[in-house]
Each structure stands twice: as structure tokens, then as C-alpha cells.
Scaffold this motif. Structure first.
Motif, PDB file in Angstrom:
ATOM      1  N   TYR A  38       0.843  -1.204   0.000  1.00 12.97           N
ATOM      2  CA  TYR A  38       0.000   0.000   0.000  1.00 12.97           C
ATOM      3  C   TYR A  38       0.874   1.247   0.000  1.00 12.97           C
ATOM      4  O   TYR A  38       0.657   2.175  -0.781  1.00 12.97           O
ATOM      5  CB  TYR A  38      -0.923  -0.043   1.218  1.00 12.97           C
ATOM      6  CG  TYR A  38      -1.750   1.204   1.463  1.00 12.97           C
ATOM      7  CD1 TYR A  38      -2.664   1.661   0.517  1.00 12.97           C
ATOM      8  CD2 TYR A  38      -1.625   1.918   2.656  1.00 12.97           C
ATOM      9  CE1 TYR A  38      -3.432   2.796   0.745  1.00 12.97           C
ATOM     10  CE2 TYR A  38      -2.385   3.050   2.900  1.00 12.97           C
ATOM     11  CZ  TYR A  38      -3.290   3.493   1.939  1.00 12.97           C
ATOM     12  OH  TYR A  38      -4.045   4.616   2.176  1.00 12.97           O
ATOM     13  N   HIS A  52      -4.150  11.227   0.420  1.00 16.24           N
ATOM     14  CA  HIS A  52      -4.474   9.839   0.749  1.00 16.24           C
ATOM     15  C   HIS A  52      -5.014   9.761   2.174  1.00 16.24           C
ATOM     16  O   HIS A  52      -4.427  10.329   3.099  1.00 16.24           O
ATOM     17  CB  HIS A  52      -3.235   8.946   0.637  1.00 16.24           C
ATOM     18  CG  HIS A  52      -2.884   8.589  -0.770  1.00 16.24           C
ATOM     19  ND1 HIS A  52      -3.502   7.567  -1.449  1.00 16.24           N
ATOM     20  CD2 HIS A  52      -2.004   9.136  -1.634  1.00 16.24           C
ATOM     21  CE1 HIS A  52      -2.993   7.474  -2.672  1.00 16.24           C
ATOM     22  NE2 HIS A  52      -2.088   8.427  -2.810  1.00 16.24           N
ATOM     23  N   ILE A  54      -6.558   6.842   4.990  1.00 12.22           N
ATOM     24  CA  ILE A  54      -6.763   5.414   5.267  1.00 12.22           C
ATOM     25  C   ILE A  54      -7.739   5.266   6.423  1.00 12.22           C
ATOM     26  O   ILE A  54      -7.643   5.965   7.429  1.00 12.22           O
ATOM     27  CB  ILE A  54      -5.413   4.690   5.518  1.00 12.22           C
ATOM     28  CG1 ILE A  54      -5.650   3.197   5.800  1.00 12.22           C
ATOM     29  CG2 ILE A  54      -4.619   5.334   6.649  1.00 12.22           C
ATOM     30  CD1 ILE A  54      -4.379   2.356   5.801  1.00 12.22           C
ATOM     31  N   THR A  97      -8.938   4.995   1.185  1.00 13.97           N
ATOM     32  CA  THR A  97      -8.729   3.544   1.183  1.00 13.97           C
ATOM     33  C   THR A  97      -9.187   2.954   2.502  1.00 13.97           C
ATOM     34  O   THR A  97      -8.837   3.463   3.571  1.00 13.97           O
ATOM     35  CB  THR A  97      -7.231   3.215   0.980  1.00 13.97           C
ATOM     36  OG1 THR A  97      -6.800   3.801  -0.249  1.00 13.97           O
ATOM     37  CG2 THR A  97      -6.998   1.718   0.951  1.00 13.97           C
ATOM     38  N   PHE A  99      -8.748  -0.192   4.801  1.00 10.12           N
ATOM     39  CA  PHE A  99      -7.770  -1.271   4.987  1.00 10.12           C
ATOM     40  C   PHE A  99      -8.204  -2.035   6.223  1.00 10.12           C
ATOM     41  O   PHE A  99      -8.081  -1.526   7.332  1.00 10.12           O
ATOM     42  CB  PHE A  99      -6.378  -0.643   5.170  1.00 10.12           C
ATOM     43  CG  PHE A  99      -5.214  -1.591   5.022  1.00 10.12           C
ATOM     44  CD1 PHE A  99      -5.018  -2.630   5.915  1.00 10.12           C
ATOM     45  CD2 PHE A  99      -4.288  -1.420   3.993  1.00 10.12           C
ATOM     46  CE1 PHE A  99      -3.929  -3.487   5.771  1.00 10.12           C
ATOM     47  CE2 PHE A  99      -3.201  -2.277   3.847  1.00 10.12           C
ATOM     48  CZ  PHE A  99      -3.017  -3.308   4.741  1.00 10.12           C
ATOM     49  N   LYS A 124     -11.622   2.616  -2.044  1.00  3.40           N
ATOM     50  CA  LYS A 124     -10.744   1.484  -2.366  1.00  3.40           C
ATOM     51  C   LYS A 124     -10.648   0.583  -1.140  1.00  3.40           C
ATOM     52  O   LYS A 124     -10.234   1.052  -0.075  1.00  3.40           O
ATOM     53  CB  LYS A 124      -9.340   1.990  -2.714  1.00  3.40           C
ATOM     54  CG  LYS A 124      -9.308   3.188  -3.661  1.00  3.40           C
ATOM     55  CD  LYS A 124      -9.810   2.822  -5.017  1.00  3.40           C
ATOM     56  CE  LYS A 124     -10.850   3.824  -5.503  1.00  3.40           C
ATOM     57  NZ  LYS A 124     -11.604   3.378  -6.663  1.00  3.40           N
ATOM     58  N   ILE A 191      -3.300  -2.271  -6.189  1.00  5.93           N
ATOM     59  CA  ILE A 191      -3.647  -1.090  -5.377  1.00  5.93           C
ATOM     60  C   ILE A 191      -3.442   0.165  -6.219  1.00  5.93           C
ATOM     61  O   ILE A 191      -4.302   1.049  -6.282  1.00  5.93           O
ATOM     62  CB  ILE A 191      -2.804  -1.042  -4.083  1.00  5.93           C
ATOM     63  CG1 ILE A 191      -3.113  -2.242  -3.183  1.00  5.93           C
ATOM     64  CG2 ILE A 191      -3.083   0.270  -3.310  1.00  5.93           C
ATOM     65  CD1 ILE A 191      -2.201  -2.387  -1.969  1.00  5.93           C
ATOM     66  N   THR A 194      -6.171   0.438  -8.786  1.00  5.24           N
ATOM     67  CA  THR A 194      -7.485   0.860  -8.268  1.00  5.24           C
ATOM     68  C   THR A 194      -7.480   2.331  -7.867  1.00  5.24           C
ATOM     69  O   THR A 194      -8.534   2.965  -7.875  1.00  5.24           O
ATOM     70  CB  THR A 194      -7.950  -0.013  -7.079  1.00  5.24           C
ATOM     71  OG1 THR A 194      -6.954   0.040  -6.047  1.00  5.24           O
ATOM     72  CG2 THR A 194      -8.181  -1.438  -7.503  1.00  5.24           C
ATOM     73  N   PHE A 195      -6.311   2.879  -7.518  1.00  4.43           N
ATOM     74  CA  PHE A 195      -6.248   4.322  -7.238  1.00  4.43           C
ATOM     75  C   PHE A 195      -6.747   5.123  -8.454  1.00  4.43           C
ATOM     76  O   PHE A 195      -7.261   6.221  -8.311  1.00  4.43           O
ATOM     77  CB  PHE A 195      -4.803   4.756  -6.939  1.00  4.43           C
ATOM     78  CG  PHE A 195      -4.322   4.428  -5.546  1.00  4.43           C
ATOM     79  CD1 PHE A 195      -5.218   4.213  -4.503  1.00  4.43           C
ATOM     80  CD2 PHE A 195      -2.958   4.359  -5.278  1.00  4.43           C
ATOM     81  CE1 PHE A 195      -4.761   3.914  -3.224  1.00  4.43           C
ATOM     82  CE2 PHE A 195      -2.498   4.068  -3.997  1.00  4.43           C
ATOM     83  CZ  PHE A 195      -3.392   3.838  -2.967  1.00  4.43           C
TER      84      PHE A 195
END
Lengths: 285, 396
Positions: A38, A52, A54, A97, A99, A124, A191, A194-195
Motif C-alpha cells: 500500500y 491519501h 486510510i 482507502t 484497509f 478502495k 492497489i 485501483t487508485f
């Protein structure tokens, strides 16, 4: 003075909260490999680190945000997807994202998972699947194979497991892939892919949990499971045309292929909130 | 053409709609909810109005998803709200604790109905008021307001956003089916007269070692960094230190939880709202809130007409509880009567602060408590007050 061959700084240092090391994960755990994938994907994404975000729920995999030097949200059990949904909808410029682990996303958070896929909200999801609840010491989870032993199925699991690719494809995710922790390059590549793929994407990564799942099912070491992945993994194509649904079942204890690959990669309209900015509207009061 | 955000003017407006307009006037631009009677009109009006003002409406799969979505939206910097009723409010409880722990402001409207369980979906109740205070596990503190009119559905929703943002806490608007479905005059002021309390925001750039949970000011409120601003902040429901990092020590836990509770206690004066009727010389003080206070106000008027020195303390903020006016009234009052549409909830709080007899006028819900039983209680205390006083004394 540093030796010429000793790197003083790793390219990923800026993305890791090194002041939080050592991490909580057990020897042989596969989560760190996926976290590294990641981080590498973020570095290569060309998207500024500040954009970004998470988000996780609860469990071993859900501790990852705490180690990532990003805006990071460690929410409640099962709930990262609706949290991420709200966050993404008000700041669509962010790359959000989720996770988290199989128990978090498929059991307690299962309803959110299928509804976010149905809506095709642009988040994502990276799902670590280690076939059990690791953090609480190895209980049966929604992905534990039929018959497998865990601390709460001492006589063998009497339930059928969920199959993630099957579930997500049916629910409407626009991208679904499965890899294992031995496929570090493929995981990173997906990953990264998909970004840049709008919509609800889902990457399942099978990961060793020698302490939680392995010990009860004769896979004593993390590395033993890595060898098992290497021996048995078979690359397959799209479902259902190239890969029959039944092939996606995974049971590490049986000598049968573990099917990995990209199973879904399609285009569907991405969820966007209704805006009337360009449309005439009648004032009401 | 975009719709106006603030519908300044006089309206004949439904309580749930007034709540919606209060939220939009306060700058709410994200609503996540799930249909549930008697709050659904809030979601419906939000679905109509938010797209007109550039906001986001989403109907989630349940109330758990709804509260998470508003916490997520608020973490990104948008004023966000959900509306529900008892069953949905119960589903939200765990994550009220998350908003408390992450100190992310949210507003939740509970249009209370007959309960427990599915109860009386279309009929009123006031039995969620202790749940609003204590429903999530652990020690924490929040603010909650009880509107008694469509006008207050507007005004208190604005206040709820301001208190939530200013102090980084979840704030509840504890309405009820009567007020939610009541249609009455609502005056929406011009934009400049709508109060706006801002979130406290970081004053140092990200690279200067911003510590997101360090509360340096006397108000114990740390500045809030939003997602995407470069602060790279960690938020967790786990016990955390000033950096936001999990810390599983008793010392850090005690320090954090104490601050979260003390934060509300220390700033309570800014949050507390109440109103008095005929309290100056009142010997019998009725305490009530929400729709029941409308009946209580009529009952004290009738009592006054009959020569009984009765007054009404109307709780506008249920939490923090207005203990100061109650303590002051305890110097003059001979008895307190608490009228509420439950089997005795806020009465427990009243009993904590006064030594006088406290009599409950209660109903489990389903219909407003009319003025008559409240007036009867006043008259009974007025005529047999001494006996009640003796009874209290012997019991003590």
C-alpha cells in the motif's frame, strides 16, 4: 560517518510512523507485507500524500492506519466503509482507502460492504483475509473454511464460509481481485491500478496467521503458508466466463488450487451525490 | 438556480421541517439517515433541500452506517447531521462513543416515540432522555436539547451545531413526535443574526509537530485538523495520547477520559439553556421539557389563577443538566413536580440537587400528558404539602 553501503533513509520512511514501531503483529503475520504494498503504491501513485486517507475498523489488519503516516481513522468494528463513505462524499478529491480484515468487513460490517459495492461509491478496499479473528486469539470467522478448527469451533467449523470475490462481484464492485502475501508485486500493482479506477474496488489478500488460524490447522509457521501459496496458487481470469464460481473457494487445508487473479474489472456509473447546481430548481419554503 | 440556504421570514412550518431548515441555516451540508417514523420528514426535506444548496444527502443502509457517515463527513470538515427515532437511536449508541473519543462534532436528532423496542412508532414519547446521556458504554459527556415548538426545532438545531463544533462533542436534539409533527409559526432570522460558533482549528503548519489531541487552552478543547489538510493525523477509538497514538496505560486512559468529561463540565455554562415561568415567588416548582412543558405551562397558569404559587422551570438543555437554577430554586421551593412522558427519568437528576419532596407526573407515552394531571399534582401538594414533607423527612 555513515558507510557508503548503508542507506540512512528508506524511500517509504515518510509514509510510515516509525515512532510507533515495533508494531503489534505476530511473527509470521502477513499484514505488514500488504501495508508495504500500500505504501509503495501511494509513492508511485502520483497523488500527493496529503490526499491519501486510510480508514479501518477493528482487528489486526485494522491497526494498519496507526502505522501509516497519513490522515488515518481507526473506527469501530465493522464500520470503516460508512465512515469512508461520508468522508469521501464531502471531499471527493481525497483518495480514500479502507484497509481492514475479513471479520471486520464480512461479518460485523458485511451489510456496509455489500451496500457500498451496490452504490459503487468511490472507495478502495484492501481486505486482509486470514480466515479467522486473529486479534482475539483465533476464533471462527465468516471466511473460516467448513470443518476448520478454531478456538470457538474446537470440533470443526459447522458453517460455510463467504467467498469474497463471489460476494463482491455479485454486489456490484467494479474491480475485484485476490492475491496472497506472496504476490507482493501484484498486490502493489492492483492497489495502484485501483487508485486510478473510479468506483468501489476490492482487493482480497490471503495472509498467514500462524498464531490464530495456522496453529489449529497444521500450518504452524507463516513461512510454511507462504510455501503453500507458492505451490498451489493458480492464476485465473474473469468470473464467471473464465473462472467458474466454485473454483474461488479456498481451503488451505486441502490439496486443491488457490485461485488468484483479477476477477472483475468493469465500468459502471460511480455514485455521485445529487447536485442541482446546473439544474433549475423551484424554491420552496 | 440554487435554492436559498436560509429561508429568512415568517413561516407556518412543520417541526421536522423547521429542524431541517435550522440545520441548513447552521451550515449543515451533509445528512446521512435511514427512514424511521416520526423523524422521516427531516430526511425527506434534507433530500430536497441539500442538493439545492450544494450539500450531500445520502440514505444509508441503517442507522449505524448513518452515524458513521456523518462522523466521516465531519472529520473532513463538513457540518453533518442524522435524524432518527428510538430504534435507530439505539443502533447509533456505540458510535456516539466513537465521536466522543475522536472528538469529532456531530448532531443527532431523535424525534422520540413510544418505546421500548418498536413501541408506538407514530406516537410520542420522552423515554430516550437518559439514553441520550448514558447510552454508549463508558464515561463520557455530551449535550442534548429538548425543543418544545417548531421554532425551537429551528433554533436548537442551530445551537446544537454550534455547541458540537465549538466543543468537539456529539450533540443531540431530543425532540418528540408531538413537536416533530406540530405545525406552528416559525421565524427564520436573516443570515447575519444566525449565530455561528466555529471549530477551533490548528494554528501551526503541519510540519511544526502538531499534536492533535493536546488541549492547551482552559476550555480543554484541542484544535481539529480535517482530512486532507496535510496534518496526517491519527484518530482512533482506542485510548490515545496527545499525538493521537494508541496508549494502553491506565494513566493515559484516566487523563483522556477525565478531560473528555471535564471538557463538558467546564464549558457547561455555554451549553446550558432553560426558561422560567412564574418562578420569582414559586413555592411549588414544576420541571418539564419538550411537548410536556406546554401542558405544564398551562397547568401553572391555572394554578396561579387559583391562587397557588406555582412556577415552571423548563429544561431546554437536558444535558448538561441546568443544576444551578435548580439549586437556587431549592432555597425557596417547598416541593418539586417533574412532569415527563416516561416513567421517571429526569426526575432522578432533579432529586440529586434538591432536598425537598420531588413528585413525578408520568406517563409511558403514546399521548401528551394533558395539563390536568399536572394541575392535580400541584393542587395536591398545595393542600397536603406538609404531609408530603413529613413523609420525606421520615423516609430520610
Amino acid at each position: 560517518m555513515a558507510h557508503a553501503l548503508v542507506a540512512e533513509k528508506h524511500p517509504l520512511d515518510d509514509l510510515i510512523r516509525t515512532d510507533r514501531m515495533p508494531h503489534i503483529w505476530c511473527p509470521g503475520c502477513g499484514i505488514g507485507i500488504v501495508m508495504r504494498c500500500y505504501a509503495q503504491a501511494i509513492l508511485e501513485s502520483g497523488i500527493p500524500v496529503e490526499q491519501h486517507v486510510i480508514v479501518s475498523g477493528i482487528g489486526c489488519a485494522a491497526r494498519t492506519p496507526g502505522y501509516m503516516n497519513l490522515d488515518s481513522y481507526h473506527t469501530t468494528h465493522g464500520r470503516p466503509i460508512p465512515f469512508a463513505t461520508g468522508l469521501k462524499l464531502v471531499k471527493p478529491e481525497l483518495m480514500v482507502t479502507v484497509f481492514s480484515g475479513d471479520g471486520d468487513l464480512a461479518a460485523i460490517g458485511g451489510n456496509h460492504l455489500i451496500h457500498a459495492a451496490r452504490r459503487n461509491v468511490d472507495i478502495k478496499v484492501i481486505c486482509i483475509n486470514n480466515f479467522n479473528y486473529g486479534m482475539t486469539g483465533g476464533q471462527v470467522g465468516p471466511t473460516t473454511p467448513l470443518g476448520a478448527k478454531t478456538t470457538t469451533t474446537p470440533y470443526g467449523n459447522p458453517e460455510n464460509p463467504f467467498n469474497f470475490p463471489y460476494l463482491l462481484a455479485a454486489a456490484g464492485a467494479v474491480f475485484v481481485s485476490r492475491w496472497t502475501t506472496i504476490h507482493a508485486r501484484q498486490v502493489k500493482e492492483d492497489i495502484l491500478y485501483t487508485f486510478h479506477k473510479p468506483g468501489f474496488t476490492f482487493i482480497e489478500v490471503l495472509a498467514p496467521c500462524p498464531v490464530g488460524f495456522g496453529k489449529s490447522n497444521n500450518i504452524d509457521e507463516g513461512v510454511e503458508e507462504m510455501w503453500l501459496y507458492r505451490r498451489r496458487c493458480v492464476l485465473a481470469g474473469r468470473v464467471p466466463d473464465e473462472t467458474p464460481w466454485e473454483a474461488l473457494q479456498v481451503d488451505l487445508r486441502e490439496e486443491r488450487p488457490i485461485v488468484v487473479g483479477r476477477f472483475v474489472d468493469e465500468e459502471r456509473p460511480v455514485y455521485r451525490p445529487v447536485r442541482l447546481e446546473d439544474k433549475p430548481s423551484e424554491h420552496r419554503g | 438556480m440554487k435554492g436559498r440556504a436560509i429561508l429568512t421570514g415568517e413561516h407556518f412550518m412543520h417541526g421536522d421541517h423547521a429542524c431541517t431548515e435550522g440545520a441548513i441555516a447552521a451550515g449543515c451540508r451533509f445528512f446521512a439517515g435511514y427512514p424511521i417514523t416520526p423523524s422521516t420528514e427531516i430526511a425527506e426535506r434534507m433530500a430536497q433541500r441539500l442538493p439545492e444548496v450544494g450539500g450531500v444527502f445520502i440514505q444509508m443502509e441503517d442507522e449505524i452506517a448513518s452515524i458513521l457517515a456523518i462522523i466521516g463527513a465531519s472529520a473532513a470538515g463538513t457540518r453533518a447531521m442524522s435524524a432518527t427515532s428510538g430504534p435507530g437511536f439505539s443502533l447509533m449508541m456505540e458510535n456516539i462513543g466513537l465521536a466522543v473519543m475522536m472528538e469529532i462534532p456531530i448532531v443527532i436528532v431523535d424525534v422520540q416515540r413510544g418505546s421500548p423496542s418498536t413501541g408506538l412508532p407514530t406516537l410520542p414519547g420522552q423515554a430516550d432522555v437518559m439514553q441520550a446521556r448514558w447510552g454508549s458504554h463508558g464515561d463520557y459527556a455530551i449535550a442534548a436539547y429538548a425543543p418544545w415548538s417548531p421554532q425551537e426545532m429551528f433554533d436548537l438545531t442551530v445551537l446544537a451545531f454550534n455547541v458540537a463544533d465549538r466543543f468537539r462533542i456529539p450533540v443531540m436534539v431530543m425532540s418528540d413526535e408531538v413537536v416533530g409533527h406540530m405545525v406552528e409559526r416559525v421565524v427564520i432570522p436573516p443570515e447575519e443574526q444566525i449565530p455561528r460558533w466555529e471549530r477551533k482549528r490548528p494554528t501551526v503548519p503541519p510540519e511544526n509537530g502538531f499534536r492533535p489531541f493536546l488541549a492547551e487552552d482552559d476550555d480543554l478543547v484541542p484544535p481539529l485538523a480535517h482530512a486532507g489538510e496535510g496534518y496526517r493525523v491519527h484518530f482512533t477509538g482506542l485510548t490515545h495520547d496527545e499525538r493521537g497514538y494508541p496508549d494502553m496505560s491506565a494513566e493515559t486512559h484516566h487523563r483522556l477520559v477525565t478531560r473528555l468529561v471535564e471538557k463538558v463540565r467546564r464549558n457547561a455554562d455555554a451549553m446550558i439553556r432553560y426558561e422560567g415561568y412564574g418562578l420569582e415567588d414559586a413555592k411549588i416548582v414544576v420541571i418539564s421539557y419538550g411537548c410536556t412543558a406546554r401542558s405544564a405551562r398551562r397547568a401553572i397558569g391555572q394554578a396561579r389563577a387559583a391562587g397557588i404559587p406555582a412556577g415552571l422551570l423548563r429544561l431546554i438543555s437536558l444535558w448538561p443538566f441546568p443544576e444551578k437554577p435548580l439549586r437556587e430554586l431549592a432555597r425557596q421551593a417547598e416541593a418539586f413536580i417533574v412532569a415527563e412522558m416516561n416513567l421517571g427519568q429526569m426526575i432522578c437528576e432533579v432529586e440529586r440537587y434538591v432536598a425537598q419532596p420531588v413528585i413525578g407526573v408520568n406517563h409511558a407515552g403514546g399521548a401528551m400528558i394533558p395539563p390536568a394531571p399536572i394541575l392535580e399534582a400541584i393542587e395536591e401538594v398545595a393542600t397536603r404539602g406538609a404531609r408530603i414533607g413529613r413523609r420525606k423527612a421520615s423516609a430520610g
